[in-house]
Design an enzyme around this catalytic site. Structure first.
Site, PDB file in Angstrom:
ATOM      1  N   ASP B  95       1.061  -1.387   0.012  1.00  9.06           N
ATOM      2  CA  ASP B  95      -0.105  -0.217  -0.203  1.00  9.06           C
ATOM      3  C   ASP B  95       0.481   1.128   0.115  1.00  9.06           C
ATOM      4  O   ASP B  95       2.027   1.174  -0.105  1.00  9.06           O
ATOM      5  CB  ASP B  95      -1.166   0.177   1.276  1.00  9.06           C
ATOM      6  N   GLY B  97       0.816   4.096   1.517  1.00  7.02           N
ATOM      7  CA  GLY B  97       1.345   5.034   2.876  1.00  7.02           C
ATOM      8  C   GLY B  97      -0.090   5.960   3.061  1.00  7.02           C
ATOM      9  O   GLY B  97      -0.160   6.041   4.325  1.00  7.02           O
ATOM     10  N   ASP B 271      -7.605  -7.523   1.456  1.00  2.00           N
ATOM     11  CA  ASP B 271      -7.077  -7.674   2.712  1.00  2.00           C
ATOM     12  C   ASP B 271      -6.926  -7.071   3.677  1.00  2.00           C
ATOM     13  O   ASP B 271      -8.514  -6.279   3.673  1.00  2.00           O
ATOM     14  CB  ASP B 271      -5.506  -7.107   1.866  1.00  2.00           C
ATOM     15  N   CYS B 309     -11.872 -28.479   9.063  1.00  4.21           N
ATOM     16  CA  CYS B 309     -10.875 -28.102   8.579  1.00  4.21           C
ATOM     17  C   CYS B 309     -10.160 -28.935   8.856  1.00  4.21           C
ATOM     18  O   CYS B 309      -9.598 -29.830   9.443  1.00  4.21           O
ATOM     19  CB  CYS B 309     -10.697 -27.435   8.734  1.00  4.21           C
ATOM     20  N   CYS B 311      -6.993 -28.018   8.085  1.00  5.68           N
ATOM     21  CA  CYS B 311      -5.442 -27.298   7.764  1.00  5.68           C
ATOM     22  C   CYS B 311      -4.221 -28.817   8.406  1.00  5.68           C
ATOM     23  O   CYS B 311      -4.946 -28.850   9.416  1.00  5.68           O
ATOM     24  CB  CYS B 311      -5.889 -25.726   8.705  1.00  5.68           C
ATOM     25  N   CYS B 314      -6.084 -28.027  12.096  1.00  8.12           N
ATOM     26  CA  CYS B 314      -6.541 -28.593  12.924  1.00  8.12           C
ATOM     27  C   CYS B 314      -6.686 -30.637  12.640  1.00  8.12           C
ATOM     28  O   CYS B 314      -7.020 -30.870  13.112  1.00  8.12           O
ATOM     29  CB  CYS B 314      -8.205 -28.133  11.558  1.00  8.12           C
ATOM     30  N   HIS B 340      -4.307 -20.691  11.818  1.00 11.51           N
ATOM     31  CA  HIS B 340      -6.373 -22.051  11.345  1.00 11.51           C
ATOM     32  C   HIS B 340      -6.740 -20.392  10.493  1.00 11.51           C
ATOM     33  O   HIS B 340      -7.387 -20.328  10.005  1.00 11.51           O
ATOM     34  CB  HIS B 340      -6.657 -22.088  12.461  1.00 11.51           C
TER      35      HIS B 340
END
Lengths: 382, 382
Positions: B95, B97, B271, B309, B311, B314, B340
């Site tokens: 970005d 700023g 984001d 989940c 991941c 998990c 997670h």
């Protein structure tokens, strides 16, 4: 019941007398001499189990005292034991809580039965005994567990130490009995040699413990503030008296020089929080000695922490980046320094094992000490 | 100079109007809609680059303002740019700023030239302008960089916003000129649409920016305290006016409902620090809504954070273990919750892309909202 661990002696270094060996456990084989990372609260601070395996950690240590207080050994047992709770399938050693009771608690009252003291977090009154320490460790389910001992302060008088050693021996016997009365398991219970800097008391302690025939022996009461020369002398008086067919574990030692000097004196196992603790202060162990990576001199230094190191951190990150993270208090910086330091000691032990194999551990010591800076006149007690 | 990124439109969801696409960059292709983890200070808090790749992060964001203050863009440039500095070889967006200047600094003075303000760490007086913001971003070397804009507070009067939009448009033009005068590079400079909740000013802002022909457009000035309904209305008024052949990025948005609602309104990129920030407070996003894992109810809950989940977290750790770590202030607990949560949002966008492909994003929204709890009468503004 016979303990499921077995020490296999491979060879003795003809130059130094150090031992190369293997400890066979139900959860795998450990090459010795070995450094064990410390995971006090069921986590080696900042590290994942996968990272520990990547750096070839063969066994980790965890703390009875801390896990008893939180989350409680019953909860860990309900989770299927410490291995399952923390996702670590290699061997674990738990200490008995003896050291923590004596180092963390101001208010304590020792008698034959055990120790009354205050929880260092809540202030609650607690009682720990040989039976209780074994019971907790059985719930935690480590592969190697430790007898509950008194770890006296340094220095302590001969009279005090003599009483303490005798009590620690009686407690060791009670630990064995408690283990036998508990649920049968494959845990190996180690006795802990005490006696401070008194040769006669160390000898007494060893005689007492050997008569109980433990599957392994720890050397306690060192690295408690005494000079390194005292530690080395005590080791020289102690390890030759221990049975050669059992592993020997020097508790709480993790500086590079002491690991090498301990191996030379016949020690097989070491543990210490040093690498992660100094890592969290932004200090790294390198082949050229300690580097305080947070210092300004590294701001634009784009070399790895240690140019002789091939670890994940040194392959991918610069001193400048790690310094930036640490200055900005970014956790990832401390992950990187902790990783590097743990790898450094684990890799040091790999080199020590190689030097034993090649009958040149004294030469290796000399080369390492020279490069690390231990031989400099201004060398600190690293 | 032509920007090296290219938006490829794959299909439009016939049920919702959401776009499925790809952004081609010199450092790889990004499937959109996409959620971008935020690495403010050249690190996504707690995470390693390998972990981000494991959870399939396609692009990350970093912050011009913060990196300018420390370690300084010249140091990053000397390190070979942000990718090399932080060991991340996939695309990065920085970005400008603008947002930080307005959100972190109490003392600021805006004029046509730029903004004078105080460093939020040292108090030092600083000046940021369109030219300076582009120059810093060129030194950092991200693949996508942002124009320097004013991000006005919410609410702001129509008169204030009108002046602000006009200035942001003039600044956008100066950013383009600064980029052209700088070292030729493959960076894509995005313009930022402002205008608050005023439809005429959003339209004006878009007209101004389109006339400058940016390779991508961000929608700024949202997620600054306005109700979700305002955000959705602004998006409905805004995205149809943006060129269909360029990516659209909704800045600072990361709650699950807003990601889905944004995609439905034609947004491609998002984001937010939300997943890592709430993770560090012990809160997890799950398919059944948020869970405050530090709560006592999870003390003996040996199920994974989210039973739906798959991941790393998990698959390997229980709520009870993670709660224990968090209660003991062990960093690894916050690593696990951060991991997670990031995985949750990245995986949510994968599901959103699949739903677009199947022309059923509105159905998916309904199912997800129902399970997450957004439809409950007591649903918080998650």
């Amino acid at each position: 019941m016979t303990a499921a661990i077995r020490y296999e002696h491979i060879k003795t270094c003809q130059q130094s007398g150090a031992r190369l060996g293997r400890i066979h456990t139900p959860r795998g084989t450990i090459d010795t001499p070995v450094f064990m990372p410390v995971g006090t609260l069921a986590t080696v601070k900042m590290m994942s189990p996968e990272e520990l395996k990547e750096m070839d950690a063969q066994i980790i240590l965890s703390n009875t005292y801390h896990l008893w207080l939180r989350p409680g050994e019953d909860l860990v047992e309900e989770a299927g034991g410490l291995h399952s709770f923390m996702n670590w399938d290699r061997p674990i050693l738990t200490d008995s809580g003896g050291f923590q009771v004596f180092s963390l608690s101001d208010l304590r009252d020792i008698d034959e039965e055990g120790v009354r003291f205050r929880n260092h977090i809540s202030g609650e009154r607690l009682f720990l005994s040989p039976e209780k320490a074994v019971h907790i460790q059985q719930s935690l389910g480590a592969d190697i567990i430790m007898a509950f001992d008194e770890c006296p302060p340094y220095p302590a008088s001969h009279a005090y130490m003599s009483d303490s050693v005798a009590r620690t021996s009686r407690w060791a016997e009670r630990c064995l009995e408690a283990q036998e009365q508990g649920t049968p398991s494959q845990q190996a219970l180690f006795g802990i040699v005490q006696g401070g800097e008194y040769e006669d008391l160390r000898r007494q302690s060893i005689d007492d413990l050997i008569s109980l025939d433990f599957p392994g022996y720890a050397i306690g009461g060192l690295s408690v503030g005494e000079p390194k020369s005292v530690m080395n002398t005590v080791l020289e008086q102690t390890t030759p008296l221990l049975p050669s067919g059992k592993p020997r574990y020097l508790m709480g030692v993790g500086s590079a020089d002491s690991l090498i000097d301990g191996a030379i004196r016949g020690v097989d196992m070491f543990d210490c929080v040093l690498p992660t603790r100094i890592g969290r202060n932004g200090t790294c162990m390198t082949s050229e000695g300690r580097k305080v990576i947070r210092n300004a001199e590294f701001a634009r230094d784009f070399r790895p922490i240690d140019e002789d190191c091939s670890c994940y951190v040194c392959r991918n990150y610069s001193r400048a980046y790690i310094r930036h993270l640490i200055k900005a208090k970014e956790t990832f910086g401390f992950r990187l320094t902790s990783y590097h330091n743990l790898h450094f000691l684990i890799d040091l032990m790999r080199k020590v094992r190689l030097a034993i194999k090649q009958d040149r551990l004294l030469d290796f010591r000399e080369e390492f000490f020279e490069q690390y800076g231990f031989n400099r006149p201004d060398a600190k007690n690293f």
